[in-house]
Design an enzyme around this catalytic site. Structure first.
Site, PDB file in Angstrom:
ATOM      1  N   GLU A 217     -72.966  17.713 -39.139  1.00 19.81           N
ATOM      2  CA  GLU A 217     -72.204  16.491 -39.747  1.00 19.81           C
ATOM      3  C   GLU A 217     -73.220  15.393 -39.468  1.00 19.81           C
ATOM      4  OE1 GLU A 217     -67.570  17.791 -38.953  1.00 19.81           O
ATOM      5  OE2 GLU A 217     -68.456  16.404 -37.785  1.00 19.81           O
TER       6      GLU A 217
ATOM      7  N   LYS B 210     -63.284   5.261 -39.354  1.00 23.31           N
ATOM      8  CA  LYS B 210     -62.738   5.417 -40.487  1.00 23.31           C
ATOM      9  C   LYS B 210     -62.440   4.206 -41.358  1.00 23.31           C
ATOM     10  CE  LYS B 210     -61.224   9.973 -39.725  1.00 23.31           C
ATOM     11  NZ  LYS B 210     -60.249  11.079 -40.193  1.00 23.31           N
TER      12      LYS B 210
ATOM     13  N   TYR C  72     -65.824  16.916 -46.031  1.00 24.60           N
ATOM     14  CA  TYR C  72     -64.800  17.673 -45.890  1.00 24.60           C
ATOM     15  C   TYR C  72     -64.548  18.835 -46.573  1.00 24.60           C
ATOM     16  CZ  TYR C  72     -63.312  13.606 -42.850  1.00 24.60           C
ATOM     17  OH  TYR C  72     -63.207  12.851 -41.881  1.00 24.60           O
TER      18      TYR C  72
ATOM     19  N   HIS D 250     -63.126  10.053 -36.783  1.00 21.67           N
ATOM     20  CA  HIS D 250     -63.128  11.277 -36.761  1.00 21.67           C
ATOM     21  C   HIS D 250     -64.033  11.585 -35.490  1.00 21.67           C
ATOM     22  CE1 HIS D 250     -65.035  15.285 -38.399  1.00 21.67           C
ATOM     23  NE2 HIS D 250     -66.029  14.785 -38.026  1.00 21.67           N
TER      24      HIS D 250
ATOM     25  N   ASN E 292     -56.344   7.865 -39.506  1.00 23.24           N
ATOM     26  CA  ASN E 292     -56.099   8.053 -37.989  1.00 23.24           C
ATOM     27  C   ASN E 292     -57.431   7.503 -37.252  1.00 23.24           C
ATOM     28  OD1 ASN E 292     -58.134  10.020 -39.064  1.00 23.24           O
ATOM     29  ND2 ASN E 292     -56.802  11.810 -38.109  1.00 23.24           N
TER      30      ASN E 292
HETATM   31  P1  GDP Z   1     -59.080  16.287 -36.675  1.00 29.28           P
HETATM   32  O1  GDP Z   1     -60.197  17.229 -36.455  1.00 29.28           O
HETATM   33  O2  GDP Z   1     -58.268  15.647 -35.612  1.00 29.28           O
HETATM   34  O3  GDP Z   1     -59.812  15.078 -37.743  1.00 29.28           O
HETATM   35  O4  GDP Z   1     -58.074  16.932 -37.828  1.00 29.28           O
HETATM   36  P2  GDP Z   1     -58.236  18.053 -38.929  1.00 29.28           P
HETATM   37  O5  GDP Z   1     -59.681  18.647 -38.956  1.00 29.28           O
HETATM   38  O6  GDP Z   1     -57.189  18.897 -38.998  1.00 29.28           O
HETATM   39  O7  GDP Z   1     -58.043  17.047 -40.399  1.00 29.28           O
HETATM   40  C1  GDP Z   1     -59.282  16.164 -40.813  1.00 29.28           C
HETATM   41  C2  GDP Z   1     -58.732  14.918 -41.272  1.00 29.28           C
HETATM   42  O8  GDP Z   1     -57.969  14.963 -42.494  1.00 29.28           O
HETATM   43  C3  GDP Z   1     -57.840  14.264 -40.307  1.00 29.28           C
HETATM   44  O9  GDP Z   1     -58.283  13.627 -39.313  1.00 29.28           O
HETATM   45  C4  GDP Z   1     -57.122  13.422 -41.243  1.00 29.28           C
HETATM   46  O10 GDP Z   1     -57.637  12.268 -41.588  1.00 29.28           O
HETATM   47  C5  GDP Z   1     -57.000  13.985 -42.380  1.00 29.28           C
HETATM   48  N1  GDP Z   1     -55.346  14.913 -42.435  1.00 29.28           N
HETATM   49  C6  GDP Z   1     -55.212  16.037 -41.487  1.00 29.28           C
HETATM   50  N2  GDP Z   1     -53.939  16.425 -41.806  1.00 29.28           N
HETATM   51  C7  GDP Z   1     -53.360  15.575 -42.713  1.00 29.28           C
HETATM   52  C8  GDP Z   1     -52.183  15.512 -43.374  1.00 29.28           C
HETATM   53  O11 GDP Z   1     -51.238  15.914 -43.120  1.00 29.28           O
HETATM   54  N3  GDP Z   1     -52.005  14.399 -44.553  1.00 29.28           N
HETATM   55  C9  GDP Z   1     -53.027  13.786 -44.764  1.00 29.28           C
HETATM   56  N4  GDP Z   1     -52.928  12.669 -45.570  1.00 29.28           N
HETATM   57  N5  GDP Z   1     -54.307  13.844 -44.203  1.00 29.28           N
HETATM   58  C10 GDP Z   1     -54.517  14.741 -43.082  1.00 29.28           C
END
Ligand code: GDP
Length: 140
Positions: free
Chosen positions: A128, A11, A51, A117, A114
């Site tokens: 994807e 990222k 997303y 991905h 973070n």
């Molecule tokens: P992943 O599968 O571990 O990537 O997590 P998710 O599918 O739940 O979320 C997708 C992405 O959205 C995450 O990797 C983060 O970059 C972002 N994200 C998730 N939760 C949050 C949050 O509470 N705040 C913000 N700003 N971004 C978030």
């Protein structure tokens, strides 16, 4: 074939912080073979499309802004049990909760920024991968 592949992006935060090399090294050391890779940048529209599943989440706008804020490295990775093993390698979404030694623990800044991905299912890995790569750009 799809069951032993996953899709990843390094990222914008990790790219800007100079972690591309170290993250690729961890991925390869984790037993993954890179079968496709490109250095690219998502437009806000493309980030929104990628997303779309999160469109109703409160952080969707922030996520799309962040993911289009700078270049990324997109890649398709091959390994037995690729999706689950890659999720283990990267660690929990929130780096504060990620296990020691995981990519997010080492390189991520926050739950939003973070570092990497990783696809969450074989089905999404295929979707994807096709979002970013043509068949002619994949080499196994
Ligand atoms: P992943 O599968 O571990 O990537 O997590 P998710 O599918 O739940 O979320 C997708 C992405 O959205 C995450 O990797 C983060 O970059 C972002 N994200 C998730 N939760 C949050 C949050 O509470 N705040 C913000 N700003 N971004 C978030």
């Amino acid at each position: 074939m799809a069951t032993n592949r996953t899709f990843t992006m390094i990222k914008p935060d990790a790219v800007a912080d100079g972690h591309i090399g170290n993250i690729l090294k961890d991925i390869i050391a984790g037993g993954f073979k890179i079968v496709a890779m490109k250095y690219t940048k998502l437009s806000p529209e493309k980030a929104g499309e990628f997303y779309a599943v999160h469109a109703e989440r409160p952080f969707y706008g922030e996520l799309c802004e962040f993911m289009s804020s700078g270049p990324i490295v997109a890649a398709i990775l091959e390994k037995d049990n690729a999706v689950a093993d890659f999720r283990t390698l990267i660690g929990a979404t929130n780096p504060a909760q990620a296990a020691e030694g995981t990519i997010r623990k080492k390189y991520a800044k926050s739950i939003g920024e973070n570092a990497v991905h990783g696809s969450d299912s074989d089905e999404n890995a295929a979707i994807e991968s096709a979002f970013h790569f043509a068949g002619t750009e994949i080499f196994s």
